[in-house]
Design a protein around this motif. Structure first.
Motif, PDB file in Angstrom:
ATOM      1  N   ALA A 294      44.550  23.657  13.505  1.00 43.37           N
ATOM      2  CA  ALA A 294      44.829  22.380  12.846  1.00 43.37           C
ATOM      3  C   ALA A 294      43.744  22.027  11.834  1.00 43.37           C
ATOM      4  N   SER A 295      42.512  22.464  12.093  1.00 40.92           N
ATOM      5  CA  SER A 295      41.427  22.144  11.168  1.00 40.92           C
ATOM      6  C   SER A 295      41.509  22.927   9.868  1.00 40.92           C
ATOM      7  N   SER A 296      42.387  23.925   9.791  1.00 40.89           N
ATOM      8  CA  SER A 296      42.549  24.686   8.551  1.00 40.89           C
ATOM      9  C   SER A 296      43.440  23.961   7.548  1.00 40.89           C
ATOM     10  N   LEU A 297      44.087  22.883   7.958  1.00 42.04           N
ATOM     11  CA  LEU A 297      44.945  22.126   7.058  1.00 42.04           C
ATOM     12  C   LEU A 297      44.116  21.233   6.150  1.00 42.04           C
ATOM     13  N   LYS A 298      44.661  20.927   4.995  1.00 44.70           N
ATOM     14  CA  LYS A 298      43.990  19.999   4.093  1.00 44.70           C
ATOM     15  C   LYS A 298      44.117  18.575   4.624  1.00 44.70           C
ATOM     16  N   LEU A 299      43.198  17.742   4.164  1.00 50.13           N
ATOM     17  CA  LEU A 299      43.064  16.410   4.753  1.00 50.13           C
ATOM     18  C   LEU A 299      44.351  15.587   4.736  1.00 50.13           C
ATOM     19  N   PRO A 300      45.102  15.487   3.628  1.00 55.53           N
ATOM     20  CA  PRO A 300      46.315  14.650   3.662  1.00 55.53           C
ATOM     21  C   PRO A 300      47.329  15.113   4.708  1.00 55.53           C
ATOM     22  N   VAL A 301      47.530  16.440   4.790  1.00 55.29           N
ATOM     23  CA  VAL A 301      48.487  16.964   5.771  1.00 55.29           C
ATOM     24  C   VAL A 301      47.937  16.807   7.181  1.00 55.29           C
ATOM     25  N   TYR A 302      46.647  17.076   7.352  1.00 52.02           N
ATOM     26  CA  TYR A 302      46.030  16.922   8.680  1.00 52.02           C
ATOM     27  C   TYR A 302      46.102  15.472   9.153  1.00 52.02           C
ATOM     28  N   LYS A 303      45.903  14.553   8.264  1.00 57.86           N
ATOM     29  CA  LYS A 303      45.977  13.134   8.634  1.00 57.86           C
ATOM     30  C   LYS A 303      47.380  12.774   9.117  1.00 57.86           C
ATOM     31  N   ARG A 304      48.398  13.301   8.449  1.00 60.14           N
ATOM     32  CA  ARG A 304      49.775  13.040   8.879  1.00 60.14           C
ATOM     33  C   ARG A 304      50.062  13.696  10.228  1.00 60.14           C
ATOM     34  N   LEU A 305      49.479  14.872  10.452  1.00 62.21           N
ATOM     35  CA  LEU A 305      49.666  15.548  11.733  1.00 62.21           C
ATOM     36  C   LEU A 305      49.053  14.731  12.871  1.00 62.21           C
ATOM     37  N   ILE A 306      47.848  14.203  12.678  1.00 62.22           N
ATOM     38  CA  ILE A 306      47.199  13.389  13.705  1.00 62.22           C
ATOM     39  C   ILE A 306      48.003  12.126  13.975  1.00 62.22           C
ATOM     40  N   THR A 307      48.539  11.523  12.924  1.00 64.25           N
ATOM     41  CA  THR A 307      49.367  10.321  13.112  1.00 64.25           C
ATOM     42  C   THR A 307      50.617  10.643  13.925  1.00 64.25           C
ATOM     43  N   ALA A 308      51.237  11.789  13.645  1.00 61.42           N
ATOM     44  CA  ALA A 308      52.430  12.180  14.406  1.00 61.42           C
ATOM     45  C   ALA A 308      52.076  12.465  15.861  1.00 61.42           C
ATOM     46  N   MET A 309      50.937  13.105  16.113  1.00 58.61           N
ATOM     47  CA  MET A 309      50.526  13.381  17.492  1.00 58.61           C
ATOM     48  C   MET A 309      50.248  12.082  18.247  1.00 58.61           C
ATOM     49  N   ARG A 310      49.622  11.125  17.584  1.00 63.48           N
ATOM     50  CA  ARG A 310      49.347   9.852  18.244  1.00 63.48           C
ATOM     51  C   ARG A 310      50.645   9.128  18.600  1.00 63.48           C
ATOM     52  N   SER A 311      51.638   9.198  17.713  1.00 58.56           N
ATOM     53  CA  SER A 311      52.915   8.546  17.991  1.00 58.56           C
ATOM     54  C   SER A 311      53.679   9.224  19.134  1.00 58.56           C
ATOM     55  N   LYS A 312      53.400  10.506  19.371  1.00 52.81           N
ATOM     56  CA  LYS A 312      54.074  11.231  20.448  1.00 52.81           C
ATOM     57  C   LYS A 312      53.310  11.172  21.772  1.00 52.81           C
ATOM     58  N   GLY A 313      52.222  10.403  21.828  1.00 55.40           N
ATOM     59  CA  GLY A 313      51.527  10.192  23.093  1.00 55.40           C
ATOM     60  C   GLY A 313      50.328  11.076  23.323  1.00 55.40           C
ATOM     61  N   MET A 314      49.787  11.686  22.292  1.00 57.44           N
ATOM     62  CA  MET A 314      48.577  12.483  22.457  1.00 57.44           C
ATOM     63  C   MET A 314      47.438  11.600  22.956  1.00 57.44           C
ATOM     64  N   SER A 315      46.665  12.088  23.909  1.00 52.07           N
ATOM     65  CA  SER A 315      45.581  11.304  24.495  1.00 52.07           C
ATOM     66  C   SER A 315      44.476  11.060  23.464  1.00 52.07           C
ATOM     67  N   PRO A 316      43.800   9.905  23.548  1.00 51.53           N
ATOM     68  CA  PRO A 316      42.698   9.627  22.600  1.00 51.53           C
ATOM     69  C   PRO A 316      41.594  10.663  22.668  1.00 51.53           C
ATOM     70  N   GLU A 317      41.348  11.236  23.861  1.00 50.83           N
ATOM     71  CA  GLU A 317      40.299  12.246  23.976  1.00 50.83           C
ATOM     72  C   GLU A 317      40.620  13.487  23.142  1.00 50.83           C
ATOM     73  N   ASN A 318      41.889  13.914  23.164  1.00 54.02           N
ATOM     74  CA  ASN A 318      42.280  15.079  22.373  1.00 54.02           C
ATOM     75  C   ASN A 318      42.267  14.783  20.883  1.00 54.02           C
ATOM     76  N   ILE A 319      42.673  13.568  20.527  1.00 59.04           N
ATOM     77  CA  ILE A 319      42.626  13.177  19.117  1.00 59.04           C
ATOM     78  C   ILE A 319      41.184  13.208  18.617  1.00 59.04           C
ATOM     79  N   ALA A 320      40.275  12.602  19.392  1.00 57.99           N
ATOM     80  CA  ALA A 320      38.860  12.581  19.002  1.00 57.99           C
ATOM     81  C   ALA A 320      38.271  13.987  18.984  1.00 57.99           C
TER      82      ALA A 320
END
Length: 637
Positions: free
Chosen positions: A226-252
């Protein structure tokens, strides 16, 4: 394993590359159309192109001439550029071409741009849009291939059309669903990846090769890719993971990995491999990246380590990030300051008006935030009773972080005290955040004060006394008291206080020894004195008959008691010598007058040395075991 698909049945060598930057389709017919795509020229034929592409049909019809000469067509803005058009041209000629996760998105967009739909190619294998769309659905079923497909969306001119065709949202949604799912369920591709990787690791023993056990992926299995993605796409990926219930620890955790990979300033201070992304970002790009990462961090306390937050803060100051970003990092780090290490607090001062080597104002603001976050522990200041117990003291759980921060502050003050530009008010301001009850001993703050006094010899007497009020002389260890009594940088009043409390401590110790001595002489075990049980001993309550071995046992006990008293006498002599040496040290500092004279007389240091007298023993008493002398000692004050 990567998914691939071959389109077309004719040999791939039908298309040959020729200089300068030109492709030629080798057939029996002469080329009658030249398609210009950027810097590349494709010498092709009208019929295959016009039968499969609506866009090329229109362009060739407009560029056709009546003299039979080859016409020229320019394609501008085709997604994927010349590489994507080459694959599309191969498809038109039914020449074999390989589809994979890296080129399917650009070819899907190019097919849409060229109008290679069912209206021109028909259904099934003649429709490039349908072929690429079907393969894209297979790609989204694999994590690795979906990541490659998403990265390819940043290609030349691909992203706008990929967004319009919903390719990017579908890739992000597929990746978010896989990252949030349990990797041990359903046998999905990540388990296959880790199983295959584990089976590759073979162990050879006694000539027999055995496959290693399959490994189960951890919660951080997706961080690296996931860290190989560029920032705009990575930011959208993190937002989608948060909406699907990803734990804050994994997000951080993912944000931490991403920051360490792309921010070169974190490599030395956060233990990561900063700057390993393959491209070096400019200071402006790094500043934008850092501010975005701080904004995406979950608000929950403790999900990001204090070391990482302080590393971000250090980098933010170097890159001159916005004030809102720095304030957010200071508050987050201050809320969990008890987890910080001393080296992480030593933040260089990068301001335009540099006064001190380290940014002490930043540390002071974090201490203020820590106090605000622990208001229950700082709300009431406990009082200490004569027995040394605290009244209204915080609970052990509340006192633990404060005690940890107290040690941290003492160490920090000792490090910054050597800076000659550090003002006394700054030093005091930081030290006063720690309440007195948070320190078990004050050796740390004493060391910091002594270093500050040594680095600032121009302080006045009043400023020195004001600085020394930060420590409690009653809570200095014996080593610290010995050092303070000989420290010429300390005010005389502080030295006297140290000696006074040390004298009280010595008197308390001597009194405890005499208490033990009296109990030993009287045959009564004192607190902490263990008397072993002996078979046949005398029980004064029951009065059993004596046995032959009792006289010898009591004789040994009296010898042991006498040796104990002799040891105590020797220790008293040593204490008297220490008191005499302290008295001489005081008189070398200056002969006390007035109130100090009365204080020294109270301490026993102003008159004659204390003399030891031994009281005559009481009349001997006859017992069944013989005569026994009782001995006692007292110290005249």
């Amino acid at each position: 394993m990567a998914i691939t698909k071959v389109l077309g049945s004719k040999p791939a060598d039908c298309f040959q590359f020729r200089d300068p930057n030109s492709w030629t389709c080798m057939t029996e017919l002469v080329s009658d159309v030249v398609v210009e795509v950027g810097d590349f020229s494709f010498h092709l034929h009208k019929f295959p192109l016009m039968s499969r592409s609506g866009t090329l049909q229109k362009l060739i019809s407009e560029a056709a001439t009546d003299d039979g000469e080859p016409c020229s067509v320019e394609l501008h803005g085709i997604p994927g550029g010349a590489a994507a058009f080459e694959l599309a041209a191969r498809f038109c000629y039914d020449v074999s071409a390989e589809l994979n996760a890296g080129n399917v998105v650009s070819l899907r967009c190019a097919a849409e741009h060229l109008g290679m739909t069912e209206d021109h190619g028909g259904g099934g294998e003649g429709n490039l849009v349908e072929q690429t769309e079907a393969f894209l659905r297979d790609v989204l079923g694999s994590w690795d291939d979906a990541v490659r497909a998403l990265r390819s969306c940043d290609g030349a001119g691909v992203l706008p059309l990929a967004e319009e065709l919903l390719v990017v949202p579908r890739c992000i949604d597929a990746l978010a669903s896989k990252a949030c799912a349990d990797p041990t369920l359903f046998g999905w591709p990540m388990v296959e990846y880790y199983t295959a990787k584990g089976l590759e690791e073979t162990v050879i023993w006694n000539g027999i090769t055995t496959a290693g056990k399959p490994r189960t992926p951890g919660a951080d299995w997706w961080y690296k890719q996931a860290s190989s993605l560029k920032l705009p796409v990575y930011k959208r990926l993190i937002t989608a993971m948060r909406s699907k219930g990803m734990s804050p620890e994994n997000i951080a955790g993912s944000l931490t990995h991403y920051a360490k990979r792309h921010l070169s300033g974190l490599s030395r201070h956060s233990g990561g491999g900063g700057g390993v992304s393959g491209t070096v970002l400019s200071d402006v790009e790094q500043r934008v990246l850092l501010e975005e990462i701080v904004a995406m961090l979950p608000v929950e306390r403790g999900v990001a380590t204090t070391r990482f937050l302080l590393g971000l803060l250090r980098t933010a100051m170097i890159l001159h990030a916005g004030a809102a970003c720095r304030d957010a990092l200071e508050k987050r780090a201050g809320n969990q300051l008890e987890e910080a290490a001393l080296e992480d607090l030593l933040i260089p001062n990068t301001g335009y008006s540099v006064e001190t080597l380290y940014d002490v104002d930043c540390v002071q603001r974090m201490l203020e935030q820590f106090v605000a976050a622990n208001t229950s522990a700082f709300a009431t200041s406990p009082e200490i009773t004569d027995e040394g117990q605290m009244v209204d003291a915080p609970s052990t759980g509340e006192l633990m972080p404060i005690s940890t921060v107290a040690k941290l502050v003492d160490g920090y003050l000792a490090e910054v005290a050597t800076d000659t530009n550090l003002k006394l008010s700054k030093f005091q301001g930081i030290a006063e955040f720690v309440p007195d009850y948070a320190r078990a001993i004050d050796d740390g703050i004493y060391r910091a004060i002594d270093i500050y006094l040594k680095a600032h010899p121009w302080l006045t007497a009043s400023e020195r006394e004001q600085l020394c009020r930060l420590m409690n002389c009653q809570k200095l260890s014996l080593e610290a008291c010995t050092h303070a009594a000989q420290n010429e940088r300390l005010p005389l009043r502080v030295v006297v206080q140290v000696l006074f409390f040390e004298q009280l401590r010595l008197r308390t110790t001597v009194a405890g020894w005499f208490y033990v001595s009296d109990n030993v002489d009287q045959g009564t075990p004192s607190a902490g004195h263990y008397t072993p049980e002996k078979s046949g001993g005398v029980d004064f309550g029951a009065g059993p008959e004596e046995e032959e071995g009792d006289d010898e046992a009591r004789g040994n006990e009296r010898s042991s008691s006498a040796m104990s008293v002799d040891d105590i006498r020797q220790r008293v002599v040593e204490l008297e010598e220490e008191c005499s040496s302290m008295k001489e040290e005081i008189h070398r500092l200056g002969k006390p007058k007035g109130a100090l004279s009365r204080l020294f007389r109270k301490l026993g240091l102003g008159g004659r040395p204390a003399a030891r007298q031994q009281q005559p023993p009481p009349p001997p008493q006859l017992t069944s075991s013989g005569d026994e002398k009782r001995k006692s000692m007292s110290l005249e004050r």
